[in-house]
Motif scaffolding. Sequence first.
Motif, PDB file in Angstrom:
ATOM      1  N   ASN A 115    -158.698   5.859 -54.979  1.00 49.09           N
ATOM      2  CA  ASN A 115    -159.852   4.988 -54.808  1.00 49.09           C
ATOM      3  C   ASN A 115    -160.290   4.413 -56.140  1.00 49.09           C
ATOM      4  O   ASN A 115    -161.147   4.968 -56.827  1.00 49.09           O
ATOM      5  CB  ASN A 115    -161.005   5.756 -54.153  1.00 49.09           C
ATOM      6  CG  ASN A 115    -162.150   4.837 -53.788  1.00 49.09           C
ATOM      7  OD1 ASN A 115    -162.091   3.622 -54.009  1.00 49.09           O
ATOM      8  ND2 ASN A 115    -163.204   5.398 -53.243  1.00 49.09           N
ATOM      9  N   SER A 117    -162.240   1.644 -58.047  1.00 47.46           N
ATOM     10  CA  SER A 117    -163.305   0.670 -57.789  1.00 47.46           C
ATOM     11  C   SER A 117    -162.964  -0.658 -58.465  1.00 47.46           C
ATOM     12  O   SER A 117    -162.052  -0.729 -59.303  1.00 47.46           O
ATOM     13  CB  SER A 117    -164.630   1.192 -58.336  1.00 47.46           C
ATOM     14  OG  SER A 117    -164.565   1.222 -59.750  1.00 47.46           O
ATOM     15  N   ASP A 118    -163.715  -1.718 -58.127  1.00 47.25           N
ATOM     16  CA  ASP A 118    -163.511  -3.013 -58.800  1.00 47.25           C
ATOM     17  C   ASP A 118    -163.712  -2.869 -60.309  1.00 47.25           C
ATOM     18  O   ASP A 118    -162.998  -3.484 -61.100  1.00 47.25           O
ATOM     19  CB  ASP A 118    -164.482  -4.060 -58.244  1.00 47.25           C
ATOM     20  CG  ASP A 118    -164.140  -4.438 -56.802  1.00 47.25           C
ATOM     21  OD1 ASP A 118    -163.042  -4.060 -56.323  1.00 47.25           O
ATOM     22  OD2 ASP A 118    -164.984  -5.085 -56.151  1.00 47.25           O
ATOM     23  N   SER A 136    -153.785   1.482 -51.530  1.00 42.92           N
ATOM     24  CA  SER A 136    -154.338   0.966 -50.273  1.00 42.92           C
ATOM     25  C   SER A 136    -154.272  -0.556 -50.229  1.00 42.92           C
ATOM     26  O   SER A 136    -154.145  -1.214 -51.261  1.00 42.92           O
ATOM     27  CB  SER A 136    -155.794   1.420 -50.117  1.00 42.92           C
ATOM     28  OG  SER A 136    -156.590   0.798 -51.111  1.00 42.92           O
ATOM     29  N   PHE A 137    -154.384  -1.092 -49.004  1.00 42.82           N
ATOM     30  CA  PHE A 137    -154.429  -2.546 -48.815  1.00 42.82           C
ATOM     31  C   PHE A 137    -155.603  -3.128 -49.595  1.00 42.82           C
ATOM     32  O   PHE A 137    -155.479  -4.145 -50.280  1.00 42.82           O
ATOM     33  CB  PHE A 137    -154.604  -2.881 -47.325  1.00 42.82           C
ATOM     34  CG  PHE A 137    -153.468  -2.398 -46.457  1.00 42.82           C
ATOM     35  CD1 PHE A 137    -152.207  -2.993 -46.527  1.00 42.82           C
ATOM     36  CD2 PHE A 137    -153.652  -1.337 -45.569  1.00 42.82           C
ATOM     37  CE1 PHE A 137    -151.157  -2.545 -45.733  1.00 42.82           C
ATOM     38  CE2 PHE A 137    -152.605  -0.888 -44.779  1.00 42.82           C
ATOM     39  CZ  PHE A 137    -151.354  -1.490 -44.853  1.00 42.82           C
ATOM     40  N   GLU A 138    -156.751  -2.445 -49.482  1.00 44.05           N
ATOM     41  CA  GLU A 138    -157.959  -2.917 -50.174  1.00 44.05           C
ATOM     42  C   GLU A 138    -157.704  -3.020 -51.678  1.00 44.05           C
ATOM     43  O   GLU A 138    -158.090  -3.995 -52.316  1.00 44.05           O
ATOM     44  CB  GLU A 138    -159.123  -1.940 -49.949  1.00 44.05           C
ATOM     45  CG  GLU A 138    -159.651  -1.867 -48.533  1.00 44.05           C
ATOM     46  CD  GLU A 138    -158.979  -0.762 -47.706  1.00 44.05           C
ATOM     47  OE1 GLU A 138    -157.776  -0.469 -47.950  1.00 44.05           O
ATOM     48  OE2 GLU A 138    -159.641  -0.206 -46.817  1.00 44.05           O
ATOM     49  N   GLU A 139    -157.063  -1.985 -52.212  1.00 45.21           N
ATOM     50  CA  GLU A 139    -156.834  -1.972 -53.655  1.00 45.21           C
ATOM     51  C   GLU A 139    -155.893  -3.105 -54.075  1.00 45.21           C
ATOM     52  O   GLU A 139    -156.132  -3.791 -55.078  1.00 45.21           O
ATOM     53  CB  GLU A 139    -156.253  -0.623 -54.093  1.00 45.21           C
ATOM     54  CG  GLU A 139    -156.027  -0.572 -55.602  1.00 45.21           C
ATOM     55  CD  GLU A 139    -155.226   0.646 -56.065  1.00 45.21           C
ATOM     56  OE1 GLU A 139    -155.169   1.649 -55.328  1.00 45.21           O
ATOM     57  OE2 GLU A 139    -154.655   0.562 -57.161  1.00 45.21           O
ATOM     58  N   ASN A 141    -155.408  -5.995 -52.686  1.00 45.31           N
ATOM     59  CA  ASN A 141    -156.150  -7.262 -52.668  1.00 45.31           C
ATOM     60  C   ASN A 141    -157.092  -7.371 -53.856  1.00 45.31           C
ATOM     61  O   ASN A 141    -157.221  -8.435 -54.463  1.00 45.31           O
ATOM     62  CB  ASN A 141    -156.927  -7.402 -51.347  1.00 45.31           C
ATOM     63  CG  ASN A 141    -155.993  -7.762 -50.198  1.00 45.31           C
ATOM     64  OD1 ASN A 141    -155.129  -8.634 -50.329  1.00 45.31           O
ATOM     65  ND2 ASN A 141    -156.150  -7.085 -49.076  1.00 45.31           N
ATOM     66  N   ALA A 142    -157.738  -6.257 -54.191  1.00 43.49           N
ATOM     67  CA  ALA A 142    -158.675  -6.266 -55.318  1.00 43.49           C
ATOM     68  C   ALA A 142    -157.939  -6.495 -56.647  1.00 43.49           C
ATOM     69  O   ALA A 142    -158.416  -7.247 -57.503  1.00 43.49           O
ATOM     70  CB  ALA A 142    -159.463  -4.958 -55.359  1.00 43.49           C
ATOM     71  N   SER A 145    -156.966 -10.258 -56.827  1.00 45.06           N
ATOM     72  CA  SER A 145    -158.050 -11.176 -57.200  1.00 45.06           C
ATOM     73  C   SER A 145    -158.432 -11.012 -58.655  1.00 45.06           C
ATOM     74  O   SER A 145    -158.658 -12.001 -59.368  1.00 45.06           O
ATOM     75  CB  SER A 145    -159.343 -10.936 -56.398  1.00 45.06           C
ATOM     76  OG  SER A 145    -159.072 -10.483 -55.143  1.00 45.06           O
TER      77      SER A 145
END
Length: 436
Positions: A115, A117-118, A136-139, A141-142, A145
């Motif tokens: 996990n 963070s941004d 993770s997918f979220e990571e 993408n982060a 960007s």
Amino acid sequence: MEQRFICSNLSDGPNGHLFFAGQDTVSLAEKYGTPLYLMDEDLIRAKCRLFRRCLEKYFGGHGNILYASKAASFKRIYEIMREEDMCVDVVSPGEIYTALKAGFPLEKAWFHSNNKSDEDIAFALDHGIGYFVAESFEELNAIDSAAAERGIRQKVLLRITPGIDTHTFEAVDTGKVDSKFGYAIETGQAEEFLRLALSLDNIELQGLHCHVGSQLFDSDVFIRSARIMLDFMSHVRDIYGFEAQQLNLGGGFGVPYVMSDPKPDIDKIMKETAEEIHRLCEKHRLKIPDIGFEPGRSMVADAGLTLYTVGMVKKIPGFINYVSVDGGMTDNPRFALYGAEYTVLPADRMDESRNMVCSIVGRCCESGDVIQPSVPMPEGMERGSLVAVCTTGAYNYSMASNYNRIGRPPIVMLSGGESYVAVRRENLDDMLMLDE
Ligand SMILES: *Cc1c(COP(=O)(O)O)cnc(C)c1O
């Protein structure tokens, strides 16, 4: 010859004193006070060279040895890793910052953590981290960007779960399908994860990563993970034309803590794993990727020893004997956490017979504050005696806390017969440092 000590750097000295890395532990306790973490720098360097030599011999040097620095993270250890030309893995901005302050070249660092963070991602990118191991997918993408904002393409590995049960402690068993780390191949999520990585403009997908557990004593688990990962690599090459340049098989090389533990042969594990990788790459017609290994525990565990002073010996007739020491779960929480075993020695009474079975307990206000139960100690042990807990170099200092506002012990490094402080003792003002 029968091995007398749990670690090769322990020996008996004059007057019943325990020697560690060729130095008298009783004199070191007098000089630096207790509780005290000692670390054998020469052994840490020898481990770096052993792993790197194996990589050279069995993989032609095509790959990397990453020290998993969560095992013991402080400035001096990153300086040693830099001097030994090692790579590291880091899991937080705190570890990244420590490495940076030690002058460690961050392009040789891999950033883990399930996990991030941004802020963590921004921090790592702004300091030029070599690789992310995305979980993770979220990571993903982060990272994409954040990399886009900075006009860069970030090198990334994907954490994959090969679905192997290693049957070690639950808490360190990380390769099963239902793990919080990475995505499993079995569920199809690993492939979806890879598709996402390939679709993102600011992600440069370098390869795959897995780490299935800890305290592995032979090549079996490494070979099984390599097999599953290379099958998957061959599959995604066929479907997506993606050829991974890196395959990181993680760490987890075992370390003996008590005499009955097996003694792993690192050279043999690497050799057997390499043979299987070569065979499989040939079978799948894959170019052999750069292979990564990430030893943490095995790099530093037996390079560490903790010294304590006894405060009380309490004999409860017909029940149990307690020996209380001046540290505890604050500097070594591993028995409290996992029931981890340790070898405990009477550092100033090595020549006395050990006929008192006792529990070595800490000074914290908690019955679970046990360093080790059922330890044989000399009958004559008393207030002021010295206790040594062996093999504490990994996951002790890095898991230490200030529970009960107890300061963490210093780390004293031992090298070539000399000693020096790498981390100083926490004092009372340190306890108040954050209080407004
Ligand atoms: C903890 C960890 C390691 C090191 O494990 P050891 O058992 O200390 O060798 C390596 N890689 C990853 C991803 C880890 O989480």
